[in-house]
Design an enzyme around this catalytic site. Structure first.
Site, PDB file in Angstrom:
ATOM      1  N   LYS A   1       1.132  -0.738  -0.624  1.00  0.00           N
ATOM      2  CA  LYS A   1       0.015  -0.128  -0.102  1.00  0.00           C
ATOM      3  C   LYS A   1       0.995   1.171   0.257  1.00  0.00           C
ATOM      4  O   LYS A   1       1.524   1.376   0.662  1.00  0.00           O
ATOM      5  CB  LYS A   1      -0.848  -0.021   0.994  1.00  0.00           C
ATOM      6  CG  LYS A   1      -1.898   1.254   1.238  1.00  0.00           C
ATOM      7  CD  LYS A   1      -2.416   0.330   2.391  1.00  0.00           C
ATOM      8  CE  LYS A   1      -4.201   1.969   2.777  1.00  0.00           C
ATOM      9  NZ  LYS A   1      -4.563   1.482   4.085  1.00  0.00           N
TER      10      LYS A   1
ATOM     11  N   SER B   1      -9.210   1.222   3.175  1.00  0.00           N
ATOM     12  CA  SER B   1      -8.372   1.316   1.975  1.00  0.00           C
ATOM     13  C   SER B   1      -6.848   1.002   1.377  1.00  0.00           C
ATOM     14  O   SER B   1      -7.170   1.279   0.604  1.00  0.00           O
ATOM     15  CB  SER B   1      -8.059   2.751   2.811  1.00  0.00           C
ATOM     16  OG  SER B   1      -7.544   1.964   3.820  1.00  0.00           O
TER      17      SER B   1
ATOM     18  N   SER C   1      -9.582  -1.749   7.129  1.00  0.00           N
ATOM     19  CA  SER C   1      -8.996  -1.199   5.779  1.00  0.00           C
ATOM     20  C   SER C   1      -7.822  -2.357   5.251  1.00  0.00           C
ATOM     21  O   SER C   1      -7.824  -2.592   4.606  1.00  0.00           O
ATOM     22  CB  SER C   1      -8.318   0.209   5.971  1.00  0.00           C
ATOM     23  OG  SER C   1      -8.873   1.088   5.402  1.00  0.00           O
TER      24      SER C   1
END
Lengths: 60, 470
Positions: free
Chosen positions: B80, B156, B180
């Site tokens: 990420k 996310s 997330s």
């Protein structure tokens, strides 16, 4: 009961923090804040024992 | 021998160590898959071609001289884009951070996987500053769900889940504040582990809400997830909330079975406001784990509200200077939510922290008699990209995006470890996967991975590479 917040409320709070809001944006911020404050009543109006402390560094 | 998109991390390690392939060949194949497929999927915001090949060659040199290149030797992975990567600007999904200089060094978790021999091939898309469950990022575009390109990947950590689901890489890292890791793992049909709060160092990670932030891995098999977790866990003085306790490797006990584990299904809140397919997934897992008992955890709605207030307050505080100086540069999907968070009164935030302490004690009471609790991960499969603001579930109108976290937020509020296991073939979900959460007491990740391994061995859960539609 839903929290009611006007655009003027949000503009005053933002001014207190020194957070500028461009024209026309207060309504959307007020809607978001009202949602948070409404759901917050679930725990702010819930009685907790006096000895429950917030954990500055939370360790499960 | 070429290693396909469906190869697990441990199969790759074995193939490299037995010289049936090389790390260079494995990494080159991954880079080719990314080049071929990511223009549509939009998982990656940065691909590290030359650096990755150089790292792969280093692994091959160690193997060629009979050395031990590590438990993840030559395994391609991606992270990420809120993890620092030396030489790369850490975007955290934002336009504002794109102006920052490149990071000087790797985040602790990235460094740990590289030390274990894994080869970093790129950085992955996310919601701006991790504030969302959808990865519909306005600056960098939405990440598409590999099972149906018209749908969200979840967020996310959407790029992290979709890249693994699509077979671009076998392993990735994400972060989880309210769900997330678990939400995108469920919507993309892969395994995701949110470790105990403080179990894995967050040093070198752009935080969202520091008192709730966790980092953890995604994979397509339980063993891959466990190998990655074992490489990641352990104390780190560079992260002030990282637990001062030794690593407890999970691989040695992974196949011990579950005879000693007391498993129960979460009722009440966790059996409401969900589509039948999400509840059917829970029942399927419960049957396989022999869980006939139901437990009810009180006041979960209050816990969710406390998580939202803590998240909004802490998140807004981190970005307050930018909110004051350049609000127009925020993603329109996060801007007003951050500004609202900045205006929450301190007394409300502190009461949320007090409630968290109280709720953690209630959960500890439940876990005195239970080792693993089962709950849905999300209430429905992946919604379409650009879905309407609200949707009807169980006859009740809910906020489509926010409701994705209805079952994940209460557990991250109190820092408990959770694995989301993937299930497909559910009536009413079509080709879309769903996830089921396995939750344990703090620092009992090993219990979760053993239960997940049993489910995988029985064929109840699986994460095959997605057959892309749409």
């Amino acid at each position: 009961m839903e929290s009611t917040l006007t655009e003027a409320d949000v503009e005053r709070l933002a001014a207190l923090l020194g957070l500028p809001l461009e024209p026309g944006s207060a309504a959307a911020v007020a809607a978001q804040l009202a949602g948070l404050m409404t759901s917050a009543r679930l725990f702010t109006e819930f009685p907790l024992p006096d000895d429950v402390e917030p954990a500055p560094v939370f360790r499960p | 021998m070429s290693v396909g998109a469906d190869a697990s991390a441990i199969a790759i390690v074995d193939a490299i160590n037995t010289r049936r392939t090389s790390a260079r060949e494995v990494v080159t194949s991954a880079l080719e898959r990314i080049d071929r497929r990511d223009r549509v999927l939009n998982c990656f915001t940065r691909v590290l071609g030359e650096v990755a090949i150089a790292d792969a060659d280093r692994v091959d040199r160690i193997v060629a001289t009979g050395g031990d290149a590590g438990p993840l030797a030559g395994v391609p992975f991606a992270v990420k884009n809120l993890f620092d990567v030396a030489g790369v600007t850490t975007l955290a999904g934002s336009r504002i951070h794109a102006e920052h200089p490149p990071a000087q060094r790797d985040a602790a978790a990235v460094a740990a996987l590289r030390r274990a021999g894994a080869v970093l091939v790129g950085c992955l898309n996310m919601d701006e500053y991790a504030f969302g469950f959808t990865t519909e990022n306005t600056h960098y575009g939405p990440t598409r769900n590999p099972h149906d390109l018209s749908r969200i990947a979840g967020g996310s950590s959407g790029g992290s889940a979709a890249a693994v689901a699509a077979g671009l890489v076998p392993l990735s890292l994400g972060s989880d504040t309210n769900g997330s890791i678990r939400v995108p793992a469920a919507l993309c049909g892969v395994f995701g582990l949110k470790p105990t709060y403080g179990r894995v160092s967050r040093a070198g990670v752009v935080l969202f809400a520091g008192s709730l932030d966790h980092v953890g891995p995604f994979a397509r098999s339980v063993r891959d997830l466990a190998v990655a977790f074992d490489a990641l866990q352990g104390p780190d003085a560079a992260d002030p909330v990282c637990a001062d306790r030794p690593a407890e490797p999970t691989i040695p006990g992974l196949d011990l079975g579950i005879a000693d584990l007391r498993v129960a299904v979460a009722g009440g809140h966790f059996a409401q406001l969900a589509e039948p397919a999400a509840l059917a997934a829970v029942e399927r897992v419960a049957r396989a784990l022999g869980a006939s008992r139901r437990v009810t955890i009180a006041d979960v709605q209050r816990a969710r509200a406390a998580a939202s207030v803590i998240t909004s307050t802490e998140g807004a505080f981190y970005h307050l200077d930018d909110l004051k100086r350049r609000a127009k540069d925020f993603d329109p999907l996060t801007r007003d939510r951050f500004r609202a968070g900045a205006l929450i009164p301190a007394a409300v935030y502190l009461q949320a922290l007090r409630f968290r302490a109280w709720f953690a004690e209630r959960a500890r009471e439940v876990f005195r008699d239970v080792d693993v609790v089962i709950a849905p991960t999300t209430p429905y499969p992946a919604p379409p990209i650009g879905a309407p603001r609200t949707t009807i579930v169980d006859g009740v109108e809910v906020v489509t995006r926010g409701h994705l976290g209805v079952f994940t937020q209460p557990w991250s509020l109190i820092g408990l470890p959770v694995v989301s296991v993937p299930i497909a073939g559910l009536a009413g979900a079509g080709p879309l996967p769903l996830g089921v959460q396995l939750i344990a007491p703090a620092f009992r990740e090993a219990h979760l991975l053993r239960a997940a391994a049993r489910l995988e061995a029985e064929g109840v859960v699986a994460a095959p590479v997605a057959a892309t539609r749409g």
